[in-house]
Design an enzyme around this catalytic site. Structure first.
Site: not given
Ligand code: PLP
Length: 387
Positions: A103, A175
């Site tokens: 990301y 993630d």
């Molecule tokens: C959007 C996103 C983030 C960050 O999250 P926020 O809520 O915008 O701070 C991190 N990892 C992935 C895969 C995302 O899509």
């Protein structure tokens, strides 16, 4: 009430929800109290200050831990706050291995902020196990896994990565924002920590920004607890309540998103205006063997490259009417965007090229609208953008 043996759809509705038994409320109360009274000096109540924890956040945290099959969870003010909390476990001199197309905000935090504190990062092609192994140094402490990757939808073999992490005593973090526990269970594949942007599918209604950290065991839990509370990264009561409300429909929504993504990917694959579709559910997906092993479904996200001799990418994304032209993903409404100039705008041109991010790459997050309306919308946009 809920227990770990129940199905995810049941736990999504019930886990953590009845934390307050005062009035038998069917939904969790919102406690907008920044502080809580002590019975007497030296005798702290269970909740004592809103930054550290509060009952509404605690309800959401129990729900998150249950969904991922983890030991404990923390709800944070954003996905980035969750990611930051995990990185705060490291010290100056430590080294992290991360996928090259993680990301964009994660890469910005790693390469433009944390590098100031002498934490170093190697961005590698995580589909290539040898590339990961050869990036390990004596000071490597963490391996950061994101799969499928954003926006290229490349799949990383989580079990292979966590095995490398175990061999070298590294903390493995996944993630899991894109697939959610509905389609991917990183703890069963050996991960130590899971993070989420709850802004996306978990909340699912594009009306709150939030994040989550889940620990598989007690091992890192105390440290994360200390960091989230001390750095003030935990989520407030109103936002925590919204995420808990959104999660209740997670399973139903994810299946609807996925059904739409499958139909749209098939439609796009047959179009002459489309050069290539990146979607783990297509029969010719290059890593379908890994997908079959670690995902219970292809998920709801896809990207595709337009044939620039046939359509203009900017005219195409401006011509859609049901889809909204916006970054972010995972809400009930369908979104479309050009990563090159939108979600991944902050990346250096060179980084974008090496990750395969061309100006004609379109990323799409199908919502839960009727498939026929989404396909009709794309069809008219192809006509409107024809060269
Ligand atoms: C959007 C996103 C983030 C960050 O999250 P926020 O809520 O915008 O701070 C991190 N990892 C992935 C895969 C995302 O899509």
């Amino acid at each position: 009430m809920s227990d770990h043996k129940q199905h995810l759809d049941t736990r999504a509705v019930h886990a953590g929800v009845y934390i307050d038994e005062t009035h038998g409320s069917i939904t969790t109360p919102i406690y907008p109290s920044s502080t809580f009274s002590f019975p007497k000096p030296g005798e702290a109540p269970h909740f004592n200050y809103g930054r550290c924890d509060h009952p509404t956040r605690e309800a959401l945290q129990q729900n998150l831990a249950s969904l991922e099959g983890g030991h404990r969870a923390w709800a944070c003010v954003s996905g980035m706050a969750a990611i930051q909390s995990v990185l705060f476990m490291l010290r100056a001199g430590d080294h992290v291995i991360c996928g090259r197309d993680a990301y964009a905000g994660t890469l910005r935090l790693f390469l433009r902020i944390l590098d100031r504190y002498n934490i170093t990062f190697s961005l590698v092609a995580m589909e290539d196990e040898e590339a990961v192994r050869s990036s390990i140094r004596p000071e490597t402490k963490m391996i950061w896994i994101e799969t499928p990757t954003n926006p290229m939808m490349r799949v990383v073999d989580i079990a292979a990565m966590t095995a490398i992490a175990k061999e070298h005593d590294l903390i493995s973090v996944v993630d899991n924002t894109f697939l959610t526990p509905v389609f991917q269970k990183p703890f069963e594949l050996g991960a130590d920590i899971i993070v989420h942007s709850t802004t996306k599918y978990l909340n699912g209604h594009s009306d709150v920004v939030g994040g989550a950290i889940i620990c598989r065991e007690e091992q890192y839990a105390e440290e994360i607890e200390f960091i989230v509370a001390s750095a003030g990264l935990g989520q407030g009561p109103f936002d925590a309540w919204l995420v808990l409300r959104g999660i209740k429909t997670l399973g139903t929504r994810m299946r609807a998103h996925q059904d739409n993504a499958v139909r749209i990917a098939e439609f796009l694959s047959a179009r002459p205006e489309v050069r290539r579709v990146n979607f783990p559910g297509l029969p010719d997906f290059p890593q379908s063997e890994v997908v079959a092993r670690q995902q219970s479904g292809p998920g709801g996200m896809l990207s595709f490259e337009l044939e620039t001799s046939q359509v203009d990418p900017i005219r195409f994304v401006k011509a859609v009417r049901v889809f909204q032209l916006a970054v972010s993903l995972g809400g009930v409404e369908s979104l479309i965007e050009l990563p090159f100039s939108m979600s991944h705008y902050s990346m250096e041109e060179e980084e974008k090229v090496s990750a395969g991010l061309t100006p004609e790459l379109v990323r799409m997050s199908p919502g839960i609208e009727h498939t026929d309306d989404l396909i009709a919308d794309l069809d008219q946009a192809f006509h409107a953008a024809k060269l």
